[in-house]
Scaffold this active site. Structure first.
Site, PDB file in Angstrom:
ATOM      1  N   ASP A  58       1.201  -1.162  -0.097  1.00 36.26           N
ATOM      2  CA  ASP A  58       0.066   0.340   0.089  1.00 36.26           C
ATOM      3  C   ASP A  58       0.714   1.407   0.324  1.00 36.26           C
ATOM      4  OD1 ASP A  58       0.333  -0.601   2.162  1.00 36.26           O
ATOM      5  OD2 ASP A  58      -0.910  -1.076   4.107  1.00 36.26           O
ATOM      6  N   ASN A 104      -6.845  -2.876  14.111  1.00 40.49           N
ATOM      7  CA  ASN A 104      -8.908  -3.433  14.088  1.00 40.49           C
ATOM      8  C   ASN A 104      -8.838  -4.407  12.896  1.00 40.49           C
ATOM      9  OD1 ASN A 104      -7.557  -2.296  11.130  1.00 40.49           O
ATOM     10  ND2 ASN A 104      -9.107  -0.911  11.397  1.00 40.49           N
ATOM     11  N   HIS A 109      -7.008  -4.819   9.992  1.00 35.18           N
ATOM     12  CA  HIS A 109      -6.727  -4.503   8.858  1.00 35.18           C
ATOM     13  C   HIS A 109      -5.184  -5.311   8.268  1.00 35.18           C
ATOM     14  CE1 HIS A 109      -5.392  -0.440   9.846  1.00 35.18           C
ATOM     15  NE2 HIS A 109      -3.895  -1.567  10.039  1.00 35.18           N
ATOM     16  N   GLU A 124      -9.788  -2.129   4.997  1.00 35.37           N
ATOM     17  CA  GLU A 124     -10.002  -1.736   6.774  1.00 35.37           C
ATOM     18  C   GLU A 124     -11.773  -2.697   7.178  1.00 35.37           C
ATOM     19  OE1 GLU A 124      -8.380  -0.339   8.393  1.00 35.37           O
ATOM     20  OE2 GLU A 124      -7.894   1.926   7.795  1.00 35.37           O
TER      21      GLU A 124
HETATM   22  C1  F6R Z   1       2.143  -1.401   6.300  1.00 35.00           C
HETATM   23  C2  F6R Z   1      -0.050  -2.027   6.068  1.00 35.00           C
HETATM   24  C3  F6R Z   1      -0.692  -1.823   7.604  1.00 35.00           C
HETATM   25  C4  F6R Z   1       0.652  -2.461   8.528  1.00 35.00           C
HETATM   26  C5  F6R Z   1      -0.510  -2.054   9.949  1.00 35.00           C
HETATM   27  C6  F6R Z   1       0.201  -2.632  11.594  1.00 35.00           C
HETATM   28  O1  F6R Z   1       1.606  -1.531   4.980  1.00 35.00           O
HETATM   29  O2  F6R Z   1       0.045  -2.964   5.486  1.00 35.00           O
HETATM   30  O3  F6R Z   1      -1.678  -2.801   7.783  1.00 35.00           O
HETATM   31  O4  F6R Z   1       1.144  -3.813   8.679  1.00 35.00           O
HETATM   32  O5  F6R Z   1      -1.286  -1.108  10.192  1.00 35.00           O
HETATM   33  O6  F6R Z   1       0.952  -1.303  11.439  1.00 35.00           O
HETATM   34  P1  F6R Z   1       2.050  -1.099  12.526  1.00 35.00           P
HETATM   35  O7  F6R Z   1       3.388  -2.821  12.308  1.00 35.00           O
HETATM   36  O8  F6R Z   1       2.882  -0.150  12.706  1.00 35.00           O
HETATM   37  O9  F6R Z   1       1.528  -1.763  13.739  1.00 35.00           O
END
Ligand code: F6R
Length: 242
Positions: free
Chosen positions: A67, A137, A139, A144
């Site tokens: 992403d 959450n 994702h 989401e």
């Molecule tokens: C980032 C991504 C997100 C993160 C998630 C957890 O490329 O795809 O899904 O993996 O938001 O973020 P952290 O690792 O910062 O807790």
């Protein structure tokens, strides 16, 4: 699902790096699916170390990131392309032409064209191994919670919870982009092998729901229960409710 509970964050990162390194050793021209955020940074450090020790090479590898935020200049220090350069690409022998990340500096009117471009690239590739973090959450990527699992890359509106969680990287919460382009769930599920990493107490509830709960788009990561080759690597805190 294979579940590995590591002693701590560094052990979790090392185990993940070993799996990635084995993939590269077995197939030098592997297509790697990559993630950003705080979770995989330790894994990238270990991979850089292994590259420096001559154990692995990224020379023939191709990468796809999950992403990218919308509306940030490419060299903005919170853009995911900046993050990837800092945390991995600038330190290994990857051919920059083989790196694929959605463009962050596109305007509202150009977003759909960028989504199509990314989908076209993904349609013509097969990801050998995909690393995932997980949002509190549930994702994965920026898919989401919602009423349906996404298929292909789309424009995601970030939820309040995600904006709040990611505001730790920005000066003000208002600076966090509200939109991102994300790989879709179907595309993530098409990766041959998936590794999901999670560390810390704040991820323990969602990890329990992901692994032991019902499969629902309201917990996007729960879909991984249906994948043939998923390894979930946790530290003790993220695993404490299992
Ligand atoms: C980032 C991504 C997100 C993160 C998630 C957890 O490329 O795809 O899904 O993996 O938001 O973020 P952290 O690792 O910062 O807790």
């Amino acid at each position: 699902m294979k579940i590995i509970i590591a002693e701590n964050y560094d052990q979790m990162s090392k185990k993940a790096a070993d799996i990635f390194a084995n993939q590269l050793k077995e197939k030098e021209d592997s297509t790697l699916g990559l993630a950003t955020g705080s979770t995989p940074t330790g894994m990238y450090k270990h991979l850089i170390e292994m590259y420096k020790n001559g154990e692995i090479s990224f020379k023939s590898a191709k990468t796809f990131n999950l992403d990218e935020y919308m509306g940030l200049p490419e060299n903005h220090e919170q853009s995911y392309s900046f993050f990837m350069n800092e945390n991995l690409f600038d330190h290994v022998d990857i051919n920059k032409e083989n790196i694929n990340i959605p463009k962050s500096n596109v305007s509202e009117t150009e977003i759909n064209t960028e989504v199509e471009r990314y989908n076209h690239l993904l349609d013509n590739s097969e990801i050998d191994i995909q690393v995932l973090g997980i949002g509190r959450n549930g994702h994965i990527g920026f898919n989401e919670p919602g009423d349906a699992f996404t298929k292909n890359a789309t424009v995601a509106e970030l939820t309040e919870d995600t904006i709040k969680a990611n505001s730790r990287f920005f000066d003000n919460i208002e600076d966090v982009p509200q939109k991102a382009i994300t790989m879709g769930i179907k595309q993530i599920m098409m990766a041959k092998k998936i590794i999901l990493l999670a560390n810390g107490k704040s991820k323990s509830e969602i990890i329990k729901a992901t692994i032991t709960g019902k499969i629902t788009p309201f917990v996007p990561a729960s879909v991984l229960q249906l994948h043939k080759d998923v390894t979930i690597i946790l530290d003790k805190e993220a695993a404490e409710l299992l």
